[in-house]
Write an enzyme that holds these catalytic residues in place. Structure first.
Site, mmCIF file in Angstrom:
data_model
loop_
_atom_site.group_PDB
_atom_site.id
_atom_site.type_symbol
_atom_site.label_atom_id
_atom_site.label_comp_id
_atom_site.label_asym_id
_atom_site.label_seq_id
_atom_site.Cartn_x
_atom_site.Cartn_y
_atom_site.Cartn_z
ATOM 1 C CG HIS A 117 -2.042 -1.029 1.100
ATOM 2 N ND1 HIS A 117 -2.489 -1.561 -0.093
ATOM 3 C CD2 HIS A 117 -2.784 -1.637 2.083
ATOM 4 C CE1 HIS A 117 -3.453 -2.433 0.152
ATOM 5 N NE2 HIS A 117 -3.653 -2.505 1.457
ATOM 6 C CG HIS A 191 -7.858 -0.539 2.365
ATOM 7 N ND1 HIS A 191 -8.521 -1.267 3.335
ATOM 8 C CD2 HIS A 191 -6.808 -1.317 1.995
ATOM 9 C CE1 HIS A 191 -7.901 -2.409 3.544
ATOM 10 N NE2 HIS A 191 -6.856 -2.469 2.733
ATOM 11 C CD GLU A 326 -8.411 -3.328 -0.603
ATOM 12 O OE1 GLU A 326 -7.315 -2.749 -0.698
ATOM 13 O OE2 GLU A 326 -8.564 -4.403 0.020
#
Length: 365
Positions: A117, A191, A326
């Protein structure tokens, strides 16, 4: 029967939401549409903080996990990526490195041997510059961030804009735009952890899910794709028809063991803006339909929530209390030439779109 409500004037409200340790002020934007749906977005992390939608009785409740105040979002241990904008690269990059135009770029390994991420200070941990607006589509907030060359190891000065728009069709549109002055890689997503029971009253194992995907990308023990595309047929990952998330989550399935549940990228059918997923919570009647231009969608069933984080209204966030949908390019794409490319070059304009559409299903359907 749904409760009758008076028409509401769509609006955008900006308010101070606290300060960063550096002293910089953070604003919180509240978007409200004509039906009374509200979405709150923070300039810090471009986070979707709350999203209040009605159940079949007309009762409005929050359907995303997170926090009421800014402070917990400043620390990844309590932020947990709740509602955050993820970048530069959503999901995992194997070994924390990739090759691009003959050069190897090394990233922080913040998820075992992987980069996750965007690294320790991804886009969820930076202050964006926001501005509210009203246009013919609805009400919204536009957030901008300049990611400098070398930030978290990525090349190029990257200008990113994320636009949240709440429409009177009860849709939340998320538009991503970006440009760069050097060749780089990019994989942006949101997210949010959804729980359609409202205020996280129950876990998400009873939510019914449909994914419009015939294949998924199997992973190794580090949750890195092998590079193959496998059919969902005959696996615990077959959501082509509605299935409760909990129906097969505890099966002794090789694809579920490592992640302790669902944490898998699905290969969406077709291309362009199309239907990716439908999520339904039978008790409340809430329905979430997801549409995207992205080639994949990561189903994550909140496997690593363990009760150590206390969120809104004093609720301890236990395992499987939220589910993420996502929309994304595939994990580790820079190291998998067969996957859709995540390379962005100077002169190219990046644009990606995701829509979360909210409905209510009557009891007799």
């Amino acid at each position: 029967m749904p409760t009758r409500t008076q028409p509401i004037s769509p609006s955008v409200h900006r308010e101070p939401w606290g300060h960063l340790p550096s002293g910089e002020e953070v604003s919180l934007y509240t978007l409200r549409n004509a039906s009374g749906l509200t979405a709150q977005i923070s300039e810090f992390g471009a986070v979707l903080v709350s999203l209040r939608t009605p159940d079949r009785q007309g009762k409005f409740e929050d359907v995303v996990l997170g926090h009421h105040s800014l402070e917990p979002y400043l620390d990844r241990s309590t932020a947990q990526f709740f509602g955050a904008t993820i970048g530069r690269f959503g999901n995992r990059i194997a070994g924390g490195q990739f090759d691009l135009e003959g050069r190897t770029y090394r990233l922080a390994q913040n998820n075992g041997p992987n980069s996750l991420h965007g690294g320790p200070k991804g886009f969820d941990q930076v202050l964006w510059s926001g501005s509210g607006f009203v246009d013919d589509r609805g009400v919204g907030v536009r957030l901008q961030h300049l990611s400098p060359d070398g930030e978290e190891g990525y090349p190029g000065n990257l200008q990113v804009t994320v636009t949240y728009t709440l429409t009177d069709l009860n849709e939340l549109h998320i538009d991503y735009q970006a440009s760069t002055d050097q060749t780089t890689i990019l994989n942006l997503t949101n997210h949010s952890f959804f729980n359609l029971s409202g205020s996280a009253k129950t876990d998400i194992l009873g939510h019914e899910l449909t994914l419009y995907a015939d294949q998924f990308t199997p992973t190794d023990s580090n949750l890195i794709p092998t590079g193959d595309l496998l059919s969902v047929q005959g696996t615990a990952l077959d959501f082509r028809s509605p299935q409760t998330i909990g129906a097969r989550i505890h099966m002794d399935d090789v694809h579920l063991r490592t992640a302790g549940g669902y944490d898998h990228n699905f290969v969406l059918r077709n291309s362009g803006l199309r239907h990716a997923a439908t999520l339904y919570e039978p008790v409340s009647g809430r329905v979430l339909e997801t549409f995207t231009t992205e080639p994949g969608i990561q189903l994550y069933s909140g496997n690593f929530l363990d009760g150590t984080v206390t969120g809104k209204n004093g609720r301890r966030y236990e395992k499987h209390l939220g589910v993420c949908l996502e929309t994304q390019h595939f994990p580790d794409s820079p190291n998998k030439p067969r996957f859709p490319s995540t390379v962005l070059r100077p002169g190219q304009a990046f644009h990606s779109k995701t829509i979360y559409a909210f409905k209510v299903r009557p009891l007799n359907l």
